[in-house]
Write a protein that holds these residues in place. Structure first.
Motif, short mmCIF file in Angstrom:
data_model
loop_
_atom_site.label_atom_id
_atom_site.label_comp_id
_atom_site.label_asym_id
_atom_site.label_seq_id
_atom_site.Cartn_x
_atom_site.Cartn_y
_atom_site.Cartn_z
N MET A 1 0.84 -1.17 0.00
CA MET A 1 0.00 0.00 0.00
C MET A 1 0.89 1.24 0.00
O MET A 1 1.84 1.34 0.76
N THR A 2 0.61 2.17 -0.84
CA THR A 2 1.38 3.40 -0.96
C THR A 2 0.80 4.48 -0.05
O THR A 2 -0.41 4.61 0.07
N PHE A 3 1.70 5.23 0.58
CA PHE A 3 1.29 6.34 1.45
C PHE A 3 2.08 7.58 1.06
O PHE A 3 3.23 7.48 0.63
N PRO A 4 1.51 8.76 1.26
CA PRO A 4 2.28 9.98 0.99
C PRO A 4 3.50 10.04 1.91
O PRO A 4 3.42 9.72 3.10
N ARG A 5 4.60 10.45 1.34
CA ARG A 5 5.85 10.55 2.12
C ARG A 5 5.64 11.43 3.36
O ARG A 5 6.12 11.11 4.44
N ALA A 6 4.93 12.54 3.19
CA ALA A 6 4.72 13.46 4.32
C ALA A 6 3.99 12.77 5.46
O ALA A 6 4.29 13.01 6.63
N GLU A 7 3.05 11.88 5.14
CA GLU A 7 2.32 11.16 6.20
C GLU A 7 3.25 10.21 6.95
O GLU A 7 3.20 10.12 8.18
N LEU A 8 4.10 9.52 6.20
CA LEU A 8 5.06 8.62 6.85
C LEU A 8 6.06 9.40 7.69
O LEU A 8 6.42 8.97 8.79
N GLU A 9 6.51 10.53 7.20
CA GLU A 9 7.43 11.36 7.99
C GLU A 9 6.74 11.86 9.27
O GLU A 9 7.37 11.89 10.33
N GLU A 10 5.46 12.20 9.16
CA GLU A 10 4.70 12.62 10.35
C GLU A 10 4.59 11.47 11.35
O GLU A 10 4.73 11.66 12.56
N MET A 11 4.35 10.24 10.84
CA MET A 11 4.26 9.07 11.72
C MET A 11 5.59 8.81 12.41
O MET A 11 5.63 8.53 13.61
N VAL A 12 6.67 8.91 11.67
CA VAL A 12 8.00 8.70 12.26
C VAL A 12 8.25 9.73 13.35
O VAL A 12 8.73 9.39 14.44
N GLN A 13 7.90 10.99 13.11
CA GLN A 13 8.11 12.02 14.12
C GLN A 13 7.25 11.76 15.35
O GLN A 13 7.71 11.91 16.49
N LEU A 14 6.00 11.34 15.13
CA LEU A 14 5.13 10.98 16.26
C LEU A 14 5.74 9.84 17.06
O LEU A 14 5.77 9.87 18.29
N TRP A 15 6.26 8.83 16.36
CA TRP A 15 6.91 7.68 17.01
C TRP A 15 8.10 8.15 17.84
O TRP A 15 8.24 7.77 19.01
N LEU A 16 8.97 8.95 17.25
CA LEU A 16 10.17 9.41 17.95
C LEU A 16 9.81 10.26 19.17
O LEU A 16 10.39 10.10 20.25
#
Length: 182
Positions: free
Chosen positions: A1-16
Motif C-alpha cells: 500500500m502506498t502512502f504519501p511521504r509526508a504522512e510517513l514522515e509525520e508518523m516517524v516524528q510521532l513515534w520518535l
C-alpha cells in the motif's frame, strides 16, 4: 500500500516524540496506541527462540510492559531512519544506552547495531514491527552490569525469571510463534 511521504514522515516524528516521552517516564506502554488493534511485534532471540506479541493488548502488556520492564532509564536514540513510501515501510537504527555509568563515567551501551522495521497501516499506526539486535552484545553488557552491581531491580527480576525455566509469555520455540517473523 502506498502512502504519501509526508504522512510517513509525520508518523516517524510521532513515534520518535512518543518514544522520548516514554523514555522520560520509564514506561513504554503508551507506545501501544501507535499500533493497530491486530498489529504484531516480534524479534528473534537466537537460534532456537523467537518473541511475538499479537494484538495491541499483547504489544502493550508483553512487548512494552514485560519485555521493557527493568529497562527504566535506558535510552534508545535513533541514529538513522529510512522511509519507503511505496511499501509503507520504515526502518530505524538505534542504540541501547543504560542510565548506569562505569567508574570512568562512560555509560553502559550495547555494542553493535539495533533496529526496528515497521509496516505502516495509515491512521498514524503500525501494523507490525520487527526488531533486531545482537543478543551476544546484550548478554555481555548485562553480565558486565551484573558484576558491577548496577542492574536495576526490575532487570534482576527479569534475569531471575529467565533463569527459572518457567514459560514466559510471548516466547516461542523457533518457528512456532503464532505469526512468523517474515
Amino acid at each position: 500500500m502506498t502512502f504519501p511521504r509526508a504522512e510517513l514522515e509525520e508518523m516517524v516524528q510521532l513515534w520518535l516524540d512518543t518514544n522520548r516521552r516514554c523514555e522520560e517516564l520509564g514506561d513504554w506502554k503508551p507506545l501501544a496506541e501507535l499500533y493497530t488493534e491486530d498489529a504484531t511485534y516480534g524479534w528473534n532471540l537466537g537460534p532456537g527462540q523467537d518473541f511475538m506479541a499479537v494484538g495491541r493488548d499483547e504489544i502493550r502488556d508483553i512487548a512494552l510492559g514485560q519485555e521493557m520492564g527493568g529497562l527504566d532509564g535506558w535510552e534508545y536514540p535513533y541514529q538513522q531512519i529510512l522511509i519507503d513510501e511505496v511499501k509503507g515501510e520504515v526502518v530505524g537504527f538505534w542504540k541501547q544506552v543504560a542510565d548506569a555509568t562505569r567508574p570512568d563515567g562512560t555509560k553502559y551501551e550495547v555494542a553493535g547495531i539495533g533496529g526496528s522495521w515497521f509496516r505502516y497501516d495509515g491512521n498514524m499506526q503500525w501494523s507490525w514491527q520487527r526488531d533486531w539486535f545482537d543478543l551476544g552484545n546484550v548478554t555481555s553488557i548485562f553480565i558486565e552490569m551484573m558484576k558491577a552491581d548496577v542492574l536495576s531491580d526490575g532487570m534482576k527480576g527479569r534475569l531471575e525469571r529467565a533463569a527459572s525455566g518457567a514459560k514466559i509469555p510471548g516466547f516461542y520455540p523457533r518457528g512456532e510463534a503464532p505469526v512468523p517473523l517474515w
